[in-house]
Design a protein around this motif. Sequence first.
Motif: not given
Length: 526
Positions: A268-296
């Motif tokens: 269900d992609l409509h879940i992206l319309g929930r502000p808290s979830f949209l913020i969470a996946v945005t930060v998750a994307f960036t922290t994923g860059m940090g987690l895997y980026g620093s480990a790289f």
Amino acid sequence: MNAALTPQAPPQHADLRTWVAVLASLLGAFMAVLDIAITNSSLKEILGALSATQEEGSWISSSYLVAEIVVIPLAGFLSAVFSTRRYLIVNVLLFLVSSTLCGMAWSLESMIAFRALQGFTGGVMIPMAMTLVTRKLPVAKRPLGLALFGMTATLAPTLGPTFGGWLTDLYGWPSIFYINWVPGLLLVAGVSWGLDREPMNLDLLRRVDWFGVAAMAIGLGSLTAMLEEGNAKDWFQSPFIVTAAVLAVAGIYAWAWRGLTRSNTFIDLHILGRPSFLIAVTVAFTTGMGLYGSAFLIPLYLGQIAAYTPMQIGLVIMWMGLPQLFIMPFAAKLSTKLDNRIMMSVGLALFALSCFMNTHMSAETAGPELIAAQVVRALGQPLIMITLTNFAISGVPLQLMPSASGLFNMMRNLGGSVGIAVLATLLTNREKFHSARVGESVSLLNPATQERLDTLTQNYLARGLDPSAAQDSAIKLLDNIVRRESYVMAYNDAFLVLGVALLCCIAAVWMGKKVLGGTAGAGNAH
């Protein structure tokens, strides 16, 4: 029709069987994330055994990651079709078989195929662990479960190279695949005993939007392949990258269009319309860059500049992982008392600070000088991952948890792919930039440069080289020094970019509402 699970009330308590099932699923998530990076420290030995080049060998990691990112959004739907218990057990057994085949691979092509199967089956375990935590544990126990889930995301990428290097040094590279049988069998036993049998719902296979499934697989698979191979193939100078980019855009657009306009979707992609979830996946994307980026970046720096062995690199990286074991329980408890926006902001600030601490490296910087930054990073990551998961499930009905888990974990892993691709390209471009700038001052017409060359030439003459060979060796050594210093400055630039990206996330966090651990996602079964 939505393929989500049937709504159900939150459980009031968790018995021993439930805890065993949840802990077994968390062990599986840890194993799946660990296997993303476990081949990195053993890649030289694997390539030698398979007679493959470094560029060809990049697909050993890429094939696993592509398959994993494709299957993560599908996991919730397929568990609804086959039942959580059956789906997990079958995938774990297939994961163990594919792991064994990886250890027995006879060519690069066979290794890539087996790694793709390993990623397609292993990727299932990541979102399913988060789903079981949110569906099976009572509200009061979720912070502990989510803390343990957060540890799989932060510990596994850091311990992967350590564990892989240690096993390769002692038992050879096939052992990094065979070792999966130990946690794998524990996982099968725990899930078999801890989860109840449920009927299959095969009718969902007939009613689901298979065009959307195909579009998602093509879009995400092409995007991940493009990111993984882009730097090695000089990006859009390569027909492969151009084709992958076109397929990625077309596939993701078609998936989004179908997902937002039809009811028979697998997620269900409509879940992206929930502000808290949209913020969470945005930060998750960036922290994923940090987690895997620093480990790289850190293993690459230590291997290239400090000439560390895989075992030595592992001992340095260990400082980014082990402190989290002690911090995570306290962070989980604190998340139920304190506004999670504050905790996440502190965690992001600490993570960013650790990156800024690595922006002043020199060619003499080695493991001991990096430990302080590793510890600061270890202090920040648990604060991020626990609160980030709370943000992701805040206000999400239980029947949408599989969709939330799939999108959240997909975005974190996708962020890792983007981060590594951006950082690899940044290192290449900034090294060329700094090399050109340093080369301007290191001129043969410069008296200081000439004096340095004369000294180096005399050293080579003293070793018995003839004058011409001694001068050539001196020029080559000076050129290597310039390149080394240029690479060090490029690494400093890469850590600066990571730090700035993490700091920018703090502003996004405060766009959301106040969240407390233990209340997120509670009781919304309608």
